[in-house]
Write a protein that holds these residues in place. Structure first.
Motif, PDB file in Angstrom:
ATOM      1  N   UNK A 129     -10.249 -11.504   5.275  1.00  0.00           N
ATOM      2  CA  UNK A 129      -9.295 -10.645   4.578  1.00  0.00           C
ATOM      3  C   UNK A 129      -8.160 -11.427   3.964  1.00  0.00           C
ATOM      4  N   UNK A 173     -14.760  -4.668  -0.415  1.00  0.00           N
ATOM      5  CA  UNK A 173     -13.471  -4.397   0.217  1.00  0.00           C
ATOM      6  C   UNK A 173     -12.429  -5.447  -0.090  1.00  0.00           C
ATOM      7  N   UNK A 228      -9.180  -1.158   4.634  1.00  0.00           N
ATOM      8  CA  UNK A 228      -9.835  -1.782   3.476  1.00  0.00           C
ATOM      9  C   UNK A 228      -9.391  -1.166   2.151  1.00  0.00           C
ATOM     10  N   UNK A 229      -9.910  -1.750   1.064  1.00  0.00           N
ATOM     11  CA  UNK A 229      -9.387  -1.447  -0.265  1.00  0.00           C
ATOM     12  C   UNK A 229      -9.286   0.026  -0.623  1.00  0.00           C
ATOM     13  N   UNK A 264      -1.151  -7.249   7.559  1.00  0.00           N
ATOM     14  CA  UNK A 264      -1.689  -8.274   6.657  1.00  0.00           C
ATOM     15  C   UNK A 264      -3.212  -8.311   6.671  1.00  0.00           C
ATOM     16  N   UNK A 265      -3.826  -7.882   7.769  1.00  0.00           N
ATOM     17  CA  UNK A 265      -5.285  -8.015   7.852  1.00  0.00           C
ATOM     18  C   UNK A 265      -5.990  -6.755   7.358  1.00  0.00           C
ATOM     19  N   UNK A 271      -7.555  -5.645   4.703  1.00  0.00           N
ATOM     20  CA  UNK A 271      -8.829  -5.512   3.992  1.00  0.00           C
ATOM     21  C   UNK A 271     -10.045  -5.710   4.877  1.00  0.00           C
ATOM     22  N   UNK A 272      -9.874  -6.178   6.117  1.00  0.00           N
ATOM     23  CA  UNK A 272     -11.068  -6.313   6.954  1.00  0.00           C
ATOM     24  C   UNK A 272     -11.165  -5.189   7.976  1.00  0.00           C
ATOM     25  N   UNK A 273     -10.311  -4.190   7.865  1.00  0.00           N
ATOM     26  CA  UNK A 273     -10.371  -3.087   8.822  1.00  0.00           C
ATOM     27  C   UNK A 273     -10.997  -1.847   8.184  1.00  0.00           C
TER      28      UNK A 273
END
Lengths: 354, 436
Positions: free
Chosen positions: A141, A301, B212-213, B264-265, B267-269
């Motif tokens: 990310x 994503x 995520x996005x 900050x993290x 986009x990977x969630x």
């Protein structure tokens, strides 16, 4: 022949034509969609347009990605092959273990790696097992990038690179044919380089505004996964090559006082040049077509890790922008051709000589 | 001889490989959700008394669809219902399959689609749908559905789908006990939020959990609605207000300020993980659609109002940003009469009140029986009856697929450059391209 003509070249032609129309937007799914010829506008838009920034980042990613994948997979594969060439005990088992990742499909390994690289789990919490603090590297990310350059300077950078390659080839040729090396390679290279360096300002900007692209740190995870998957394959290639070198040659080298390192450096690896070349060709076009692994790992994503093939799919089939998708496909096709055509030409010439 | 043998072997190997490749996705689908039928069966030729329903409701949402089909079967016992489900969240896979089928001239009898521009900008513009206005008039739905809703699912040429449920997108979630502990009140405006955020940050709490996005798009629409107000929001999508107007730029700069208070993290969630952050006490708030209520009630076994609290997202009280699943009638539907009977079930009070409590959403009808719904849904239904209804961008109501696809890249651009002017200008170009 006719089938190949229609189903390969005919479809390529159709895609090129589609990429020069404005097929997209609302109503693009009608029975008789409206398509107008607009020439190269789609391409111009992709490379210099306001909305093409995602695609440009993807292209930059693809370049970094290909280079690192090649270096990693070929290097690691060669290294493992050299280790296995020492005939350690249990070689067969090790070989199977290293080759096994090849058998997995990208979508499966991508999902596994996604779990491994999850920010609050997987690799990041490994240190906690020995009582250390967990790592906080956001593998998939991260928005941070290194080796950043400004897309505005693209033309200048490309010319610099051309100059660099010319000079490099010139230096390489110097020993063989001095006159030609200087006249054909070194002087043009130096002239181009100096020209860009001195008069770079008169070369037009590639873009009307500043736009920075670089190697995104999140791509690192994807590259690791691909190297993991493909180094076994290059290992197998090299191992077969090493086994094909006759024992006599090796013994002779050893008799002449070559060390292990020297043997590989000066004899074995140069002899396997064809293998290296074919590994590079295969891996480079695989890296260009890379789709499922990225889709599974970061997917749409984290677009910072995007890839042209992925963007092509999303543009065409989710946004219904067929013309633009076709344009991206053609760009990819041309880049792949850049790798493959010289190889094919080389092969063809070689066969002619034999 | 040897050559023939070799080529035979190669062929066999190739066949095996092909078979292997073909099997993979099926396995995956089976893993994801034990759908009644994992893949869309080949469309039945136009004989027999069938009804093919094409949707992406499998897994958790499967039982709700099954309940609807039960009602349909009771009313039409001699129709053979084919439940063609293609798994994949938000219909990502189903839409691709649907596209190939529609383009191939084999439309299903009725298919699921997000209500609004996602349908209108794609299939209605392509002249592939039938106008449902007569059905709406015959069934008295013009009065049963709120007027604002009917406007958003129709154009001046007709009404294009029957909404089966309503989700709300502009909801802010929190855990009341945690807020009390930190001494923070649920913010009603973004200014209040920023005050609270400063306090939370000082205590090491992430003020707003983001995933995520697409959840960034989701957050953007709530922020933009708060920034420009409902009238401007509607004007934006009807092309009366430019994206690069001062209002548009202001929305982006407010969004930029909000982003500074997120994790900050992101986009990977997944959105569930972002919700978990709030429940765990790592973050204070989360803006997500009301399927989060379903997740917290059903999966996390929390009581609405006690385990979790909610509020319309800052600056949007009195406004209900909606999205809806709906079914439409494609032109050339092989069993048109059966499909119309199906649409009647979907729009009816009985169908709607059977389906929605199971799905975790509210009925689109104003006369639904609220006693069947839980605490959160009752409050949402009450709001839906009186609030100003506006369409969601992230979930297909406000804009067509061309705009949505491009908006994702505008969002990326913004997440990187943080420049409101550039993002607003990019949106304006995109709107022109998407025909807004």
């Amino acid at each position: 022949m006719i089938l190949v003509g229609v189903f390969v070249y005919g479809f390529i032609g159709n895609t090129i034509w589609t990429s020069m129309t404005d097929w997209g937007g609302s109503g693009s799914l009608a029975l008789e969609p409206e398509k107008n010829f607009i020439g190269l506008d789609n391409y111009i838009d992709l490379f210099t347009g306001f909305l093409g920034s995602g695609f440009r980042q993807d292209l930059v990613n693809a370049v970094y990605y290909s280079v690192l994948l090649l270096a990693g997979a070929v290097g690691l594969g060669m290294f493992i092959a050299i280790l296995l060439d020492q005939k350690p005990r249990g070689e067969d088992v090790l070989r199977t273990i290293f080759l096994y990742p090849m058998a997995l499909s990208f979508i499966v390994s991508g999902t596994i790696w996604r779990w491994l690289l999850a920010p609050q789990g997987g690799i990041n919490i490994l240190p906690t097992y020995v009582g250390l603090k967990p790592m906080t590297f956001s593998w998939l990310s991260s928005q941070a990038a290194i080796l950043v350059f400004n897309w505005q300077d693209l033309l200048r950078i490309l010319l610099f690179m051309a100059a660099f390659i010319l000079i490099l080839v010139g230096l390489f040729m110097l020993r063989r044919d001095q006159g030609r090396a200087i006249g054909r390679w070194l002087i043009p290279g130096i002239v181009i380089g100096a020209f860009v360096w001195l008069f770079g300002d008169i070369i037009p900007d590639a873009l009307f505004m500043e736009e920075e692209h670089g190697f995104n740190m999140a791509t690192l995870g994807i590259i690791m996964a691909t190297i993991w998957q493909y180094s076994g394959y290059t290992m197998a290639l090299y191992l077969a090559g090493f086994n094909g070198i006759s024992q006599d040659l090796r013994d002779a080298a050893m008799l002449d006082g070559a060390t292990q390192v020297g043997y590989y450096r000066h004899i074995a690896i140069p002899m396997l040049k064809p293998i290296t070349i074919s590994a590079v060709i295969i891996l480079s076009h695989i890296s260009l077509k890379m789709f499922d692994l990225i889709f599974a790992m970061t997917g749409p994503d984290n677009a910072q890790t995007g890839h042209p093939a992925l963007t092509m799919y999303l543009t065409t089939f989710r946004s219904n922008d067929f013309a633009r998708g076709a344009a991206i496909a053609i760009v990819l096709f041309l880049i792949a051709a850049m790798f493959i055509v010289p190889y094919l030409v080389g092969q063809y010439r070689q066969r002619g000589r034999d | 001889m040897k050559r023939i043998l070799t080529s035979f072997l190669v062929l066999t190997a190739a066949m095996l490989l092909l078979l292997g490749c073909g099997e993979e996705p099926k396995e995956q689908q089976a893993e994801e959700a034990p759908a009644p039928t994992a893949e869309a069966p080949a469309p039945a030729p136009a004989k027999g008394n069938d009804l093919e329903i094409f949707s992406w409701w499998a897994g958790d949402e499967g039982p709700a669809l099954e309940a609807l089909i039960e009602i349909y079967k009771k009313q039409n016992p001699d129709v053979n219902v084919i439940n063609a489900t293609v798994t994949g969240g938000s219909g990502v896979n189903a839409k691709a399959v649907l596209k190939t089928r529609m383009l191939g001239g084999e439309p299903p009898d009725s298919f699921q689609v997000h209500a609004g521009q996602e349908l209108i900008g794609t299939w209605v513009k392509a002249d592939r749908m039938e106008d449902l206005t007569p059905l709406f008039e015959e069934q008295g739905w013009m009065d049963a559905f709120p007027e604002g809703l009917v406007k958003l699912i129709g154009t001046d040429k007709g009404i294009w789908s029957v909404p089966v449920n309503i989700h709300r997108s502009n909801v802010m979630w929190y855990v009341p006990a945690n807020l009390e502990k930190w001494g923070v009140n649920p913010p009603k405006t973004w200014d209040e939020f920023f005050d609270a955020a400063a306090k939370l940050k000082a205590a090491g709490i992430i003020p707003l959990a983001l995933a995520e996005n697409w959840t960034a798009n989701h957050l953007w629409e709530s922020v933009a609605l708060a920034s420009m107000g409902a009238d401007n929001w509607d004007a934006l999508w009807s092309g009366k207000l430019a994206f690069d107007s001062p209002e548009g730029v202001k929305a982006w700069s407010l969004f930029g300020k909000v982003l500074e208070n997120t994790n900050a993290d992101a986009s990977s969630l997944s959105w569930q993980q972002a919700t978990d952050m709030v429940l765990d006490g790592r973050a204070a708030f989360n803006i997500m659609g009301d399927w989060a209520a379903g997740y917290m009630t059903t999966t996390k076994k929390l009581v609405p109002g006690e385990g979790y609290g909610w509020l319309s997202s800052p600056g949007t009280s009195g406004q209900f940003m909606f999205l809806a699943d709906s079914f439409g009638l494609p032109k050339g539907s092989p069993h048109r009469d059966n499909a119309i009977a199906w649409l009647k079930v979907l729009g009816s009070k009985e169908g709607s009140d059977t389906f929605n409590p199971l799905k975790g959403s509210i009925s689109a009808r104003t006369d639904s029986d609220l006693s069947k719904y839980n605490g959160y849904l009752q409050s949402a239904a009450a709001d839906f009856g009186k609030d100003r209804v506006v369409g969601s961008l992230a979930h297909g109501v406000a804009a067509n697929e061309t705009f949505m696809g491009g908006f994702a890249s505008v969002m990326e651009m913004f997440l990187k450059s943080k420049s409101p002017e550039a993002a607003a200008k990019a949106c304006a170009q995109l709107a022109e391209k998407a025909g807004i």
